[in-house]
Write a protein that holds these residues in place. Structure first.
Motif, PDB file in Angstrom:
ATOM      1  N   CYS A  11      28.351  33.570  32.747  1.00  0.00           N
ATOM      2  CA  CYS A  11      28.487  32.843  34.022  1.00  0.00           C
ATOM      3  C   CYS A  11      28.813  31.458  34.010  1.00  0.00           C
ATOM      4  CB  CYS A  11      27.050  33.001  34.526  1.00  0.00           C
ATOM      5  SG  CYS A  11      26.975  32.048  36.320  1.00  0.00           S
ATOM      6  N   SER A  24      35.313  36.934  35.431  1.00  0.00           N
ATOM      7  CA  SER A  24      34.092  36.461  35.661  1.00  0.00           C
ATOM      8  C   SER A  24      33.388  37.488  37.068  1.00  0.00           C
ATOM      9  CB  SER A  24      34.153  35.086  36.288  1.00  0.00           C
ATOM     10  OG  SER A  24      34.842  34.955  37.527  1.00  0.00           O
ATOM     11  N   THR A  27      31.516  37.293  40.877  1.00  0.00           N
ATOM     12  CA  THR A  27      31.220  36.637  41.951  1.00  0.00           C
ATOM     13  C   THR A  27      29.724  37.367  42.242  1.00  0.00           C
ATOM     14  OG1 THR A  27      33.358  36.021  42.824  1.00  0.00           O
ATOM     15  CG2 THR A  27      31.492  36.034  44.452  1.00  0.00           C
ATOM     16  N   ARG A  30      35.866  27.711  43.427  1.00  0.00           N
ATOM     17  CA  ARG A  30      37.175  26.897  43.107  1.00  0.00           C
ATOM     18  C   ARG A  30      38.038  26.682  44.174  1.00  0.00           C
ATOM     19  NH1 ARG A  30      39.803  29.194  38.198  1.00  0.00           N
ATOM     20  NH2 ARG A  30      40.961  27.199  38.120  1.00  0.00           N
ATOM     21  N   ASN A  35      38.771  30.722  45.097  1.00  0.00           N
ATOM     22  CA  ASN A  35      38.227  31.943  44.086  1.00  0.00           C
ATOM     23  C   ASN A  35      36.993  31.756  43.492  1.00  0.00           C
ATOM     24  OD1 ASN A  35      38.995  30.403  42.053  1.00  0.00           O
ATOM     25  ND2 ASN A  35      40.587  31.767  41.022  1.00  0.00           N
ATOM     26  N   GLU A  36      36.539  32.559  42.503  1.00  0.00           N
ATOM     27  CA  GLU A  36      35.269  32.302  41.999  1.00  0.00           C
ATOM     28  C   GLU A  36      34.135  31.764  42.834  1.00  0.00           C
ATOM     29  OE1 GLU A  36      35.459  30.332  38.103  1.00  0.00           O
ATOM     30  OE2 GLU A  36      37.360  31.217  37.518  1.00  0.00           O
ATOM     31  N   GLU A  83      36.098  39.673  39.291  1.00  0.00           N
ATOM     32  CA  GLU A  83      36.827  38.782  39.528  1.00  0.00           C
ATOM     33  C   GLU A  83      38.127  39.392  38.459  1.00  0.00           C
ATOM     34  OE1 GLU A  83      37.561  36.850  42.020  1.00  0.00           O
ATOM     35  OE2 GLU A  83      35.659  36.352  42.734  1.00  0.00           O
TER      36      GLU A  83
END
Length: 302
Positions: free
Chosen positions: A170, A262, A264, A94, A111-112, A258
């Motif tokens: 996810c 979430s 990674t 992102r 990020n992500e 994260e």
């Protein structure tokens, strides 16, 4: 936006920063009003990693609705993550960019981040990760299944087994959801071939056991299995944190939490022969269901 406009706006922003720095000495506010964060999806190849700055230099594809393909550095929203990347890694992330009231974009950061292909296979260099190799015996990790019952890989000996790793929350379609769709597609290919179907099993193992309880795995799995019959496709979770870490390291699976909850993570899919040994390892998401089905079929014939 074309590349000239991008660099022009950044140049304007640089001038604004200099001007604001001068005003700060006079006691005036440096806050820019009316800014809003916009998000885009970006994909590209890592050319350089600066751990001190928490920065990746990325040669990336065009970002629809924002900018053309180009090469430029990007800050990481979590700078400590820089150590997990290597030049040559292909990533999707992102891209967050602040747009102020003058229409100027600034402070791009990532990020992500998902690693689609790895130049180096150690996603988390601080741990001793094993590269799955043909002939390796699968450790008999203690797991529990979607019904909360004990599960051991040894119970599947005598069958060709396709194993992958997921977490049910996810958000990236090309990651865990794609692995589950691929498994679903392979199962569909073997429905009319009893010789393969009766000698093949599938296992989706969660690396997020704190959230992926037995009931969560069951609900998730039912969406892909299409029924309550999990006899040939089981959804399992590590028994404890020690087993989780051992599983991640053996299958070369990197997963980093994260701030938004979430993970990674990398991808790891393994084809296991009827004796419980690795037949083939598929890192990433580029493998074809048809190709893997053909390999499974060959194993069931042995």
């Amino acid at each position: 936006m074309d590349s000239m406009k991008w660099f022009f706006r950044n140049a304007v922003f640089a001038v604004v920063l200099i001007a604001v720095a001068g005003l700060a000495g006079c006691g005036k506010s440096t806050e820019r009003l009316g800014s809003a964060t916009q998000t885009f999806t970006i994909k590209g190849t890592v050319l350089a990693v600066d751990q001190e700055k928490g920065e990746l230099t990325l040669q990336h594809d065009a970002v629809p609705g924002f900018m053309e393909a180009m090469t430029m550095p990007y800050k990481l929203e979590r700078p400590e993550m820089a150590k997990e990347f290597h030049p040559g890694d292909i990533i999707r992330a992102r891209l967050l960019v602040d747009k102020d009231s003058d229409g100027i974009y600034h402070h791009p950061r990532l990020n992500e981040i998902a690693i689609l292909a790895q130049k180096h296979l150690d996603v988390t260099p601080t741990a001793n990760y094993h590269v799955p190799t043909k002939g390796d015996a699968i450790p008999d990790f203690e797991m529990t299944d979607q019904d909360g019952k004990p599960f051991r890989f040894a119970s599947l000996k005598g069958k060709a087994v396709l194993l992958t790793f997921i977490y049910t929350r996810c958000p990236i379609g090309d990651y865990c959801p794609k692995m589950s769709r691929n498994f679903q597609a392979i199962r569909g290919m073997m429905q009319n071939d009893a010789a393969v179907r009766d000698h093949a099993d599938f296992v989706s193992a969660s690396f997020d056991p704190a959230f992926d309880t037995a009931s969560v795995l069951r609900a998730y799995g039912k969406n892909y299995v299409g029924s309550n019959d999990f006899s040939h496709w089981q959804f399992v979770r590590p028994k404890d944190d020690k087993t989780l870490k051992a599983m991640e390291q053996f299958f070369n699976l990197g997963a980093t939490p994260e701030s938004n909850g979430s993970l990674t993570h990398s991808l790891s899919t393994v084809l296991i022969d009827r004796d419980g040994h690795i037949s083939e390892w598929f890192p990433g998401n580029a493998w074809s269901p048809a190709d893997v089905y053909a390999k499974m079929k060959a194993l069931t014939a042995k």
